[in-house]
Design a protein around this motif. Structure first.
Motif, PDB file in Angstrom:
ATOM      1  N   ALA A  88      10.731   9.606  10.258  1.00 52.78           N
ATOM      2  CA  ALA A  88      10.309   8.406   9.535  1.00 52.78           C
ATOM      3  C   ALA A  88      10.071   7.263  10.519  1.00 52.78           C
ATOM      4  CB  ALA A  88      11.399   8.018   8.538  1.00 52.78           C
ATOM      5  N   SER A  89       8.954   6.556  10.328  1.00 49.85           N
ATOM      6  CA  SER A  89       8.629   5.428  11.217  1.00 49.85           C
ATOM      7  C   SER A  89       7.662   4.503  10.488  1.00 49.85           C
ATOM      8  CB  SER A  89       7.980   5.928  12.513  1.00 49.85           C
ATOM      9  OG  SER A  89       6.602   6.240  12.284  1.00 49.85           O
ATOM     10  N   ALA A  90       7.327   3.392  11.150  1.00 44.52           N
ATOM     11  CA  ALA A  90       6.321   2.485  10.589  1.00 44.52           C
ATOM     12  C   ALA A  90       5.092   2.462  11.490  1.00 44.52           C
ATOM     13  CB  ALA A  90       6.909   1.090  10.423  1.00 44.52           C
ATOM     14  N   ALA A 111      -5.969 -12.519  -0.306  1.00 42.10           N
ATOM     15  CA  ALA A 111      -6.649 -11.841  -1.420  1.00 42.10           C
ATOM     16  C   ALA A 111      -6.204 -10.385  -1.519  1.00 42.10           C
ATOM     17  CB  ALA A 111      -8.153 -11.920  -1.214  1.00 42.10           C
ATOM     18  N   VAL A 112      -6.471  -9.789  -2.666  1.00 42.64           N
ATOM     19  CA  VAL A 112      -6.136  -8.377  -2.900  1.00 42.64           C
ATOM     20  C   VAL A 112      -7.406  -7.543  -2.738  1.00 42.64           C
ATOM     21  CG1 VAL A 112      -5.310  -6.717  -4.623  1.00 42.64           C
ATOM     22  CG2 VAL A 112      -4.376  -9.054  -4.577  1.00 42.64           C
ATOM     23  N   ALA A 113      -7.370  -6.559  -1.842  1.00 44.14           N
ATOM     24  CA  ALA A 113      -8.515  -5.656  -1.711  1.00 44.14           C
ATOM     25  C   ALA A 113      -8.522  -4.718  -2.908  1.00 44.14           C
ATOM     26  CB  ALA A 113      -8.399  -4.854  -0.413  1.00 44.14           C
ATOM     27  N   GLY A 139     -11.776   3.256  -3.649  1.00 48.23           N
ATOM     28  CA  GLY A 139     -10.833   2.318  -4.247  1.00 48.23           C
ATOM     29  C   GLY A 139      -9.678   2.028  -3.302  1.00 48.23           C
ATOM     30  N   ALA A 140      -9.082   0.836  -3.455  1.00 50.38           N
ATOM     31  CA  ALA A 140      -8.015   0.406  -2.545  1.00 50.38           C
ATOM     32  C   ALA A 140      -6.805   1.341  -2.595  1.00 50.38           C
ATOM     33  CB  ALA A 140      -7.580  -1.017  -2.893  1.00 50.38           C
ATOM     34  N   GLY A 141      -6.599   1.983  -3.744  1.00 48.33           N
ATOM     35  CA  GLY A 141      -5.418   2.842  -3.876  1.00 48.33           C
ATOM     36  C   GLY A 141      -5.635   4.260  -3.372  1.00 48.33           C
ATOM     37  N   GLY A 193       0.861  -1.181   0.000  1.00 48.05           N
ATOM     38  CA  GLY A 193       0.000   0.000   0.000  1.00 48.05           C
ATOM     39  C   GLY A 193       0.897   1.230   0.000  1.00 48.05           C
ATOM     40  N   ARG A 194       0.752   2.072   1.042  1.00 47.44           N
ATOM     41  CA  ARG A 194       1.641   3.234   1.172  1.00 47.44           C
ATOM     42  C   ARG A 194       2.894   2.860   1.964  1.00 47.44           C
ATOM     43  NH1 ARG A 194       0.809   7.430  -1.972  1.00 47.44           N
ATOM     44  NH2 ARG A 194       1.819   8.737  -0.408  1.00 47.44           N
ATOM     45  N   GLY A 195       3.008   1.589   2.316  1.00 47.60           N
ATOM     46  CA  GLY A 195       4.208   1.139   3.034  1.00 47.60           C
ATOM     47  C   GLY A 195       4.353   1.767   4.405  1.00 47.60           C
ATOM     48  N   LEU A 240       6.952  -7.408   9.116  1.00 48.25           N
ATOM     49  CA  LEU A 240       8.273  -7.589   8.509  1.00 48.25           C
ATOM     50  C   LEU A 240       8.012  -8.040   7.084  1.00 48.25           C
ATOM     51  CD1 LEU A 240      11.325  -7.626   8.925  1.00 48.25           C
ATOM     52  CD2 LEU A 240      11.104  -9.995   9.698  1.00 48.25           C
ATOM     53  N   TYR A 241       8.324  -7.184   6.140  1.00 48.51           N
ATOM     54  CA  TYR A 241       7.843  -7.394   4.774  1.00 48.51           C
ATOM     55  C   TYR A 241       8.544  -8.576   4.103  1.00 48.51           C
ATOM     56  CZ  TYR A 241       5.431  -5.636   0.626  1.00 48.51           C
ATOM     57  OH  TYR A 241       4.588  -5.479  -0.440  1.00 48.51           O
ATOM     58  N   GLY A 242       7.724  -9.478   3.582  1.00 47.28           N
ATOM     59  CA  GLY A 242       8.267 -10.632   2.849  1.00 47.28           C
ATOM     60  C   GLY A 242       8.772 -11.739   3.750  1.00 47.28           C
ATOM     61  N   GLY A 261      -6.640   0.120   0.790  1.00 46.35           N
ATOM     62  CA  GLY A 261      -6.302  -1.308   0.737  1.00 46.35           C
ATOM     63  C   GLY A 261      -5.517  -1.745   1.967  1.00 46.35           C
ATOM     64  N   GLY A 262      -4.484  -0.986   2.298  1.00 46.97           N
ATOM     65  CA  GLY A 262      -3.665  -1.321   3.474  1.00 46.97           C
ATOM     66  C   GLY A 262      -4.478  -1.199   4.754  1.00 46.97           C
ATOM     67  N   ALA A 263      -5.355  -0.209   4.796  1.00 47.42           N
ATOM     68  CA  ALA A 263      -6.167  -0.007   6.009  1.00 47.42           C
ATOM     69  C   ALA A 263      -7.161  -1.155   6.187  1.00 47.42           C
ATOM     70  CB  ALA A 263      -6.906   1.324   5.921  1.00 47.42           C
TER      71      ALA A 263
HETATM   72  C1  LIG Z   1       3.129   8.051  11.616  1.00 50.18           C
HETATM   73  C2  LIG Z   1       2.239   6.831  11.534  1.00 50.18           C
HETATM   74  C3  LIG Z   1       1.046   6.810  12.235  1.00 50.18           C
HETATM   75  C4  LIG Z   1       0.222   5.685  12.172  1.00 50.18           C
HETATM   76  N1  LIG Z   1      -0.939   5.694  12.874  1.00 50.18           N
HETATM   77  C5  LIG Z   1      -1.754   4.622  12.810  1.00 50.18           C
HETATM   78  C6  LIG Z   1      -2.989   4.604  13.533  1.00 50.18           C
HETATM   79  O1  LIG Z   1      -3.347   5.544  14.213  1.00 50.18           O
HETATM   80  N2  LIG Z   1      -3.765   3.494  13.440  1.00 50.18           N
HETATM   81  C7  LIG Z   1      -3.405   2.416  12.672  1.00 50.18           C
HETATM   82  O2  LIG Z   1      -4.170   1.432  12.621  1.00 50.18           O
HETATM   83  N3  LIG Z   1      -2.252   2.415  11.998  1.00 50.18           N
HETATM   84  C8  LIG Z   1      -1.421   3.480  12.037  1.00 50.18           C
HETATM   85  N4  LIG Z   1      -0.243   3.454  11.346  1.00 50.18           N
HETATM   86  C9  LIG Z   1       0.132   2.240  10.585  1.00 50.18           C
HETATM   87  C10 LIG Z   1      -0.338   2.241   9.122  1.00 50.18           C
HETATM   88  O3  LIG Z   1      -0.482   3.559   8.634  1.00 50.18           O
HETATM   89  C11 LIG Z   1      -1.654   1.495   8.942  1.00 50.18           C
HETATM   90  O4  LIG Z   1      -1.535   0.138   9.325  1.00 50.18           O
HETATM   91  C12 LIG Z   1      -2.141   1.536   7.485  1.00 50.18           C
HETATM   92  O5  LIG Z   1      -3.434   1.004   7.419  1.00 50.18           O
HETATM   93  C13 LIG Z   1      -1.257   0.762   6.534  1.00 50.18           C
HETATM   94  O6  LIG Z   1      -1.683   1.081   5.224  1.00 50.18           O
HETATM   95  P1  LIG Z   1      -0.659   1.057   3.997  1.00 50.18           P
HETATM   96  O7  LIG Z   1      -1.427   1.409   2.782  1.00 50.18           O
HETATM   97  O8  LIG Z   1       0.516   1.870   4.278  1.00 50.18           O
HETATM   98  O9  LIG Z   1      -0.295  -0.485   3.964  1.00 50.18           O
HETATM   99  P2  LIG Z   1       1.155  -1.149   3.868  1.00 50.18           P
HETATM  100  O10 LIG Z   1       1.938  -0.776   5.068  1.00 50.18           O
HETATM  101  O11 LIG Z   1       1.733  -0.916   2.539  1.00 50.18           O
HETATM  102  O12 LIG Z   1       0.758  -2.687   3.991  1.00 50.18           O
HETATM  103  C14 LIG Z   1       0.208  -3.210   5.186  1.00 50.18           C
HETATM  104  C15 LIG Z   1      -0.342  -4.606   4.896  1.00 50.18           C
HETATM  105  O13 LIG Z   1      -1.445  -4.478   4.018  1.00 50.18           O
HETATM  106  C16 LIG Z   1      -1.241  -5.295   2.863  1.00 50.18           C
HETATM  107  N5  LIG Z   1      -1.897  -4.629   1.759  1.00 50.18           N
HETATM  108  C17 LIG Z   1      -1.650  -3.400   1.239  1.00 50.18           C
HETATM  109  N6  LIG Z   1      -2.497  -3.125   0.221  1.00 50.18           N
HETATM  110  C18 LIG Z   1      -3.304  -4.220   0.105  1.00 50.18           C
HETATM  111  C19 LIG Z   1      -4.388  -4.564  -0.757  1.00 50.18           C
HETATM  112  N7  LIG Z   1      -4.824  -3.747  -1.713  1.00 50.18           N
HETATM  113  N8  LIG Z   1      -4.970  -5.761  -0.584  1.00 50.18           N
HETATM  114  C20 LIG Z   1      -4.563  -6.630   0.365  1.00 50.18           C
HETATM  115  N9  LIG Z   1      -3.544  -6.368   1.210  1.00 50.18           N
HETATM  116  C21 LIG Z   1      -2.931  -5.176   1.073  1.00 50.18           C
HETATM  117  C22 LIG Z   1       0.260  -5.401   2.722  1.00 50.18           C
HETATM  118  O14 LIG Z   1       0.639  -6.541   1.976  1.00 50.18           O
HETATM  119  C23 LIG Z   1       0.658  -5.517   4.176  1.00 50.18           C
HETATM  120  O15 LIG Z   1       0.426  -6.848   4.612  1.00 50.18           O
HETATM  121  C24 LIG Z   1       0.602   4.568  11.389  1.00 50.18           C
HETATM  122  C25 LIG Z   1       1.801   4.607  10.661  1.00 50.18           C
HETATM  123  C26 LIG Z   1       2.616   5.729  10.729  1.00 50.18           C
HETATM  124  C27 LIG Z   1       3.892   5.735   9.943  1.00 50.18           C
END
Ligand SMILES: Cc1cc2nc3c(=O)[nH]c(=O)nc-3n(C[C@H](O)[C@H](O)[C@H](O)COP(=O)(O)OP(=O)(O)OC[C@H]3O[C@@H](n4cnc5c(N)ncnc54)[C@H](O)[C@@H]3O)c2cc1C
Length: 326
Positions: free
Chosen positions: A240-242, A203-205, A121-123, A83-85, A317-319, A152-154
């Protein structure tokens, strides 16, 4: 070639395997699709550490996505959605597989259905979802403000904040199975939990139909979002953080346990336990994936020693599986 060079670029037979996958995929995908080898993932994740994806693709259409999943399945290639990583730690050796990102505009729809609901949309970035919802006076998405992921990630993480999580506002999810079949699942048929959605494990959202709580005027929605944004601003680090590294154990706050174990400011290389919020590991500039992993191990060990609690990672932990490295 050093051991670390070898792990980065792969051995010759490995490299050939990825080159062959690229060669098979290229002529099948549409002209709008992006396809690359050894694509850096550090720049595509908020933690900004780690290596490359052996093969990376941004499909431009459902047909592209079906081709990518079909080839991967036929040749036993692991697939990882990106997703947005913002919840990922990428290991320094990168990811041995096909990384797929729905980063193209085609996946970022925001379509009000006319009956108060909205298709997202997921993106679509959560930030944009919140902004568009506020403009349309849709109440109920404000708690997603400031989570730096996309829809999607959410959905996959059941992301949440301020006492709510995304599945509170989901009615149904459209997804693609690893066989390329597009399905729509009602929320009632899905198994969601704290930072987890079982149906999206493989599955892919593709997107979701969302139902806001109610309608209000745009200014009121915007005010609530601003209040949440302010709260985040005061309680979370800017580096920067995760996001949160560990899940809150039942009855505990992971951040408090880490803080009370004296770990704020603990550092491995440029990876540091945030002084603002102890459940964040921040990258102070040049951290490596290995620095972050070592700090995760150290925090877990010290909290176990001081508090007798086993912290489980929330960030992924990715991958790989955390069990491989902890
Ligand atoms: C500063 C900061 C604050 C944050 N605050 C919060 C918070 O308040 N609450 C919270 O819950 N999280 C928080 N997060 C964590 C993160 O933002 C969430 O978990 C977010 O939902 C991840 O979305 P992403 O698109 O970045 O997914 P990614 O990190 O890219 O991926 C997360 C997972 O989703 C999977 N994925 C991505 N896209 C799809 C898709 N289309 N279909 C199926 N699987 C998919 C990936 O394979 C991976 O397993 C925070 C992160 C940061 C850096």
């Amino acid at each position: 070639m050093t051991a670390s060079d070898r792990s980065r670029s792969g051995t010759a037979p490995d490299r050939r395997r990825w080159d062959e996958l690229l060669a098979r995929l290229r002529p099948q995908l549409s002209a709008g699709a992006k396809l690359t080898g050894e694509e850096s993932l550090a720049t595509k994740t908020t933690m900004r550490v780690g290596g490359a994806a052996r093969v990376y693709a941004e499909p431009a259409s459902v047909a592209d996505l079906q081709i990518l999943l079909g080839e991967a399945k036929a040749h036993g290639v692991p697939v990882f959605m990106l997703g947005r990583g913002s919840n990922l730690i990428v290991p320094d050796e990168g990811v041995d597989g096909l990384v797929i990102s729905l980063a193209q505009e085609a996946w970022a729809g925001f379509v009000p259905t006319g009956d108060g609901r909205v298709w997202a949309g997921a993106g679509l970035r959560l930030k944009n979802l919140c902004g568009l919802a506020a403009k349309a006076g849709l109440v109920g998405f404000e708690f997603l403000e400031g989570i730096p992921g996309n829809v999607g990630g959410a959905l996959r993480m059941n992301a949440g904040a301020m006492g709510g999580w995304i599945f509170d506002v989901v009615e149904e999810v459209r997804l693609m199975t690893r066989d390329g079949e597009v399905r729509t699942l009602a929320k009632a048929a899905m198994h969601v939990d704290y930072r987890h959605c079982a149906e999206l494990h493989d599955a892919v959202a593709l997107g979701a139909l969302l139902r806001p709580a109610t309608q209000a005027d745009a200014a009121a929605v915007k005010r609530q979002m601003d209040a949440y944004a302010q709260k985040r601003h005061e309680s979370q680090p800017r580096e920067a953080s995760a996001g949160c590294i560990f899940k809150n154990p039942p009855g505990h706050s992971a951040g408090r346990l880490i803080d009370e174990s004296g770990l704020k400011g603990e550092r491995v290389g440029d990876a540091e336990v945030s002084r603002v919020h102890a459940n964040f590991i921040v990258n102070r500039g040049r951290a490596s994936g290995a620095d972050v992993l070592e700090l995760v191990r150290r925090v877990r060990a010290r909290v176990k020693e001081a508090k007798g609690v086993d912290l489980e990672p929330e960030a992924l932990l990715y991958g790989k599986s955390w069990h491989d490295v902890l």
